[in-house]
Design a protein around this motif. Structure first.
Motif, PDB file in Angstrom:
ATOM      1  N   THR A   1       0.823  -1.205   0.000  1.00  0.00           N
ATOM      2  CA  THR A   1       0.000   0.000   0.000  1.00  0.00           C
ATOM      3  C   THR A   1       0.859   1.257   0.000  1.00  0.00           C
ATOM      4  O   THR A   1       0.587   2.218  -0.733  1.00  0.00           O
ATOM      5  CB  THR A   1      -0.936   0.006   1.220  1.00  0.00           C
ATOM      6  N   MET A   2       1.907   1.266   0.804  1.00  0.00           N
ATOM      7  CA  MET A   2       2.805   2.418   0.868  1.00  0.00           C
ATOM      8  C   MET A   2       3.480   2.662  -0.481  1.00  0.00           C
ATOM      9  O   MET A   2       3.600   3.801  -0.940  1.00  0.00           O
ATOM     10  CB  MET A   2       3.860   2.190   1.942  1.00  0.00           C
ATOM     11  N   LEU A   3       3.901   1.594  -1.144  1.00  0.00           N
ATOM     12  CA  LEU A   3       4.557   1.745  -2.438  1.00  0.00           C
ATOM     13  C   LEU A   3       3.591   2.305  -3.477  1.00  0.00           C
ATOM     14  O   LEU A   3       3.954   3.197  -4.258  1.00  0.00           O
ATOM     15  CB  LEU A   3       5.106   0.393  -2.907  1.00  0.00           C
ATOM     16  N   ARG A   4       2.380   1.810  -3.494  1.00  0.00           N
ATOM     17  CA  ARG A   4       1.386   2.313  -4.453  1.00  0.00           C
ATOM     18  C   ARG A   4       1.150   3.806  -4.257  1.00  0.00           C
ATOM     19  O   ARG A   4       1.051   4.564  -5.229  1.00  0.00           O
ATOM     20  CB  ARG A   4       0.080   1.530  -4.308  1.00  0.00           C
ATOM     21  N   GLU A   5       1.088   4.244  -3.023  1.00  0.00           N
ATOM     22  CA  GLU A   5       0.875   5.666  -2.753  1.00  0.00           C
ATOM     23  C   GLU A   5       2.091   6.482  -3.185  1.00  0.00           C
ATOM     24  O   GLU A   5       1.953   7.589  -3.725  1.00  0.00           O
ATOM     25  CB  GLU A   5       0.595   5.866  -1.264  1.00  0.00           C
ATOM     26  N   ALA A   6       3.292   5.952  -2.995  1.00  0.00           N
ATOM     27  CA  ALA A   6       4.514   6.690  -3.331  1.00  0.00           C
ATOM     28  C   ALA A   6       4.684   6.865  -4.832  1.00  0.00           C
ATOM     29  O   ALA A   6       5.296   7.845  -5.279  1.00  0.00           O
ATOM     30  CB  ALA A   6       5.727   5.972  -2.744  1.00  0.00           C
ATOM     31  N   LEU A   7       4.149   5.942  -5.631  1.00  0.00           N
ATOM     32  CA  LEU A   7       4.360   5.976  -7.071  1.00  0.00           C
ATOM     33  C   LEU A   7       3.180   6.553  -7.846  1.00  0.00           C
ATOM     34  O   LEU A   7       3.240   6.637  -9.078  1.00  0.00           O
ATOM     35  CB  LEU A   7       4.640   4.557  -7.587  1.00  0.00           C
ATOM     36  N   ALA A   8       2.135   6.964  -7.154  1.00  0.00           N
ATOM     37  CA  ALA A   8       0.896   7.338  -7.820  1.00  0.00           C
ATOM     38  C   ALA A   8       1.063   8.475  -8.820  1.00  0.00           C
ATOM     39  O   ALA A   8       0.321   8.560  -9.809  1.00  0.00           O
ATOM     40  CB  ALA A   8      -0.153   7.717  -6.779  1.00  0.00           C
ATOM     41  N   HIS A   9       2.048   9.359  -8.612  1.00  0.00           N
ATOM     42  CA  HIS A   9       2.198  10.539  -9.457  1.00  0.00           C
ATOM     43  C   HIS A   9       3.106  10.330 -10.656  1.00  0.00           C
ATOM     44  O   HIS A   9       3.265  11.243 -11.477  1.00  0.00           O
ATOM     45  CB  HIS A   9       2.770  11.691  -8.620  1.00  0.00           C
ATOM     46  N   LEU A  10       3.700   9.156 -10.793  1.00  0.00           N
ATOM     47  CA  LEU A  10       4.717   8.956 -11.818  1.00  0.00           C
ATOM     48  C   LEU A  10       4.111   8.593 -13.168  1.00  0.00           C
ATOM     49  O   LEU A  10       3.055   7.952 -13.241  1.00  0.00           O
ATOM     50  CB  LEU A  10       5.690   7.863 -11.376  1.00  0.00           C
ATOM     51  N   PRO A  11       4.783   8.966 -14.284  1.00  0.00           N
ATOM     52  CA  PRO A  11       4.277   8.622 -15.620  1.00  0.00           C
ATOM     53  C   PRO A  11       4.522   7.161 -15.954  1.00  0.00           C
ATOM     54  O   PRO A  11       5.260   6.449 -15.257  1.00  0.00           O
ATOM     55  CB  PRO A  11       5.087   9.540 -16.544  1.00  0.00           C
ATOM     56  N   GLY A  12       3.906   6.728 -17.065  1.00  0.00           N
ATOM     57  CA  GLY A  12       4.003   5.329 -17.454  1.00  0.00           C
ATOM     58  C   GLY A  12       2.910   4.516 -16.771  1.00  0.00           C
ATOM     59  O   GLY A  12       2.145   5.010 -15.939  1.00  0.00           O
TER      60      GLY A  12
ATOM     61  N   ALA B   1      14.083   5.056 -20.636  1.00  0.00           N
ATOM     62  CA  ALA B   1      14.891   4.881 -19.439  1.00  0.00           C
ATOM     63  C   ALA B   1      14.712   6.013 -18.432  1.00  0.00           C
ATOM     64  O   ALA B   1      14.732   5.774 -17.218  1.00  0.00           O
ATOM     65  CB  ALA B   1      16.356   4.737 -19.824  1.00  0.00           C
ATOM     66  N   LEU B   2      14.549   7.241 -18.887  1.00  0.00           N
ATOM     67  CA  LEU B   2      14.460   8.354 -17.945  1.00  0.00           C
ATOM     68  C   LEU B   2      13.231   8.221 -17.055  1.00  0.00           C
ATOM     69  O   LEU B   2      13.302   8.474 -15.845  1.00  0.00           O
ATOM     70  CB  LEU B   2      14.449   9.679 -18.704  1.00  0.00           C
ATOM     71  N   GLN B   3      12.097   7.836 -17.640  1.00  0.00           N
ATOM     72  CA  GLN B   3      10.914   7.588 -16.815  1.00  0.00           C
ATOM     73  C   GLN B   3      11.165   6.441 -15.845  1.00  0.00           C
ATOM     74  O   GLN B   3      10.758   6.487 -14.677  1.00  0.00           O
ATOM     75  CB  GLN B   3       9.710   7.274 -17.695  1.00  0.00           C
ATOM     76  N   ALA B   4      11.832   5.411 -16.323  1.00  0.00           N
ATOM     77  CA  ALA B   4      12.103   4.256 -15.473  1.00  0.00           C
ATOM     78  C   ALA B   4      13.037   4.612 -14.330  1.00  0.00           C
ATOM     79  O   ALA B   4      12.872   4.114 -13.207  1.00  0.00           O
ATOM     80  CB  ALA B   4      12.697   3.124 -16.301  1.00  0.00           C
ATOM     81  N   TYR B   5      14.035   5.470 -14.594  1.00  0.00           N
ATOM     82  CA  TYR B   5      14.936   5.902 -13.522  1.00  0.00           C
ATOM     83  C   TYR B   5      14.155   6.578 -12.399  1.00  0.00           C
ATOM     84  O   TYR B   5      14.437   6.362 -11.209  1.00  0.00           O
ATOM     85  CB  TYR B   5      15.964   6.887 -14.053  1.00  0.00           C
ATOM     86  N   ALA B   6      13.187   7.418 -12.760  1.00  0.00           N
ATOM     87  CA  ALA B   6      12.387   8.099 -11.740  1.00  0.00           C
ATOM     88  C   ALA B   6      11.597   7.094 -10.911  1.00  0.00           C
ATOM     89  O   ALA B   6      11.488   7.221  -9.684  1.00  0.00           O
ATOM     90  CB  ALA B   6      11.459   9.108 -12.406  1.00  0.00           C
ATOM     91  N   LEU B   7      11.053   6.078 -11.576  1.00  0.00           N
ATOM     92  CA  LEU B   7      10.322   5.033 -10.862  1.00  0.00           C
ATOM     93  C   LEU B   7      11.249   4.269  -9.924  1.00  0.00           C
ATOM     94  O   LEU B   7      10.905   4.014  -8.763  1.00  0.00           O
ATOM     95  CB  LEU B   7       9.691   4.071 -11.872  1.00  0.00           C
ATOM     96  N   ARG B   8      12.421   3.894 -10.417  1.00  0.00           N
ATOM     97  CA  ARG B   8      13.377   3.158  -9.589  1.00  0.00           C
ATOM     98  C   ARG B   8      13.736   3.933  -8.338  1.00  0.00           C
ATOM     99  O   ARG B   8      13.754   3.385  -7.221  1.00  0.00           O
ATOM    100  CB  ARG B   8      14.635   2.858 -10.412  1.00  0.00           C
ATOM    101  N   LEU B   9      14.027   5.215  -8.496  1.00  0.00           N
ATOM    102  CA  LEU B   9      14.449   6.028  -7.361  1.00  0.00           C
ATOM    103  C   LEU B   9      13.335   6.154  -6.326  1.00  0.00           C
ATOM    104  O   LEU B   9      13.567   5.987  -5.121  1.00  0.00           O
ATOM    105  CB  LEU B   9      14.884   7.412  -7.851  1.00  0.00           C
TER     106      LEU B   9
END
Length: 284
Positions: A222-233, A253-261
């Protein structure tokens, strides 16, 4: 006397094949984790390990040739002993170049003993148009092992006008615990086919990524879903027993880097009890 070029078989003349193997073992050495075994054959190396945050041993895996061509075989075997902690990344992408017919193979086997911790964050794999490549990552976790692992695959070079319109890229990821499979993932992507454009495939996305975290629970999910809610893709996260699996597809890759971080920033303090320590190589 030098051999005449016209007497050398075409495969030998134009297709030099790399056979590379890297074996690493991490073990507890007093207050910190040390790299206690390091063996290599061919062009797979590591930079000197270091400890920017104390106990965890940070390591950069290098492939000096830079690219992988048809017929190349690269293998990585990594073991984390009980109570040891390894953080592993790479300074650049693994590039699978156009093949004249032979398959390029990358195999990575990662083992984590009871009480051990592995953070596996290599940079992306890029399959160029015309590549024939196979990438396999197997993670074996023993009871009590902790793991955060990531894999990003990019197809073609769309920014330069070179889509993945021919070739074949096979991706496999497997996670086992104590001999029981938790995740068996297999993608076979052919250039110029509906596997790249159909919604049941990549849906026109140019990149895909998988992140796993263990051990996890519904609160962490649940915490992870909330943390990533604003990201593209497009992404989705779920639990398989106590294995958290995050899948993503997007523009590159640039979008993926943001997700990874952001995923690492959210997961690491809860799962491993430390804030993230971003590898300096990611900023170059």
């Amino acid at each position: 006397m030098a051999a005449r070029a016209d007497l050398i078989a075409p495969a030998e003349r134009y297709h030099p094949r790399w056979r590379a193997h890297l074996a690493l073992r991490y073990a507890r050495c007093g207050a910190v984790t040390g790299l206690t075994e390091r063996r290599h054959e061919g062009p797979l190396r590591i930079q000197r390990p270091f400890h920017p945050e104390g106990d965890p041993c940070h390591t950069y895996v290098l492939h000096p040739p830079g690219g992988v061509v048809g017929g190349d075989q690269l293998k990585v075997d990594l073991t984390v002993d009980p109570n040891a902690w390894a953080v592993v990344t790479s300074p650049g992408a693994t590039k699978f170049y156009r093949s004249l017919g032979d398959e390029a193979v990358l195999e990575q086997r990662l083992g984590v003993a009871p009480g051990g911790t592995l953070e596996w964050f290599p940079q992306e794999q890029i399959a160029f148009a015309g590549a024939i490549a196979s990438s396999t990552t197997r993670i074996d976790l023993q009871p009590g092992a902790r793991c955060l692992a990531w894999e990003l695959n990019c197809l073609g070079r769309p920014a330069g006008g070179y889509p993945f319109d021919q070739g074949c890229f096979r991706q496999r990821m497997a996670v086992w615990r104590d001999g029981v499979p938790l995740l068996l993932e297999h993608a076979r992507l052919r250039g110029g086919t509906p596997t790249l454009t159909g919604q049941w495939g990549l849906g026109g996305a140019q990149a895909m990524a998988t992140l796993i975290a263990a051990p996890a629970d519904t609160a962490l999910l649940t915490m992870l879903r909330e943390a990533l809610a604003h990201l593209p893709g497009e992404w989705a996260a779920t639990l398989v027993d106590d294995l958290l699996v995050l899948r993503w597809r997007g523009a590159g890759a640039l979008q993926a880097y943001a997700l990874r971080l952001e995923a690492w920033r959210a997961l690491r303090p809860v799962l491993l009890g430390r804030p993230i320590c971003v590898p300096r190589i990611w900023n170059t």
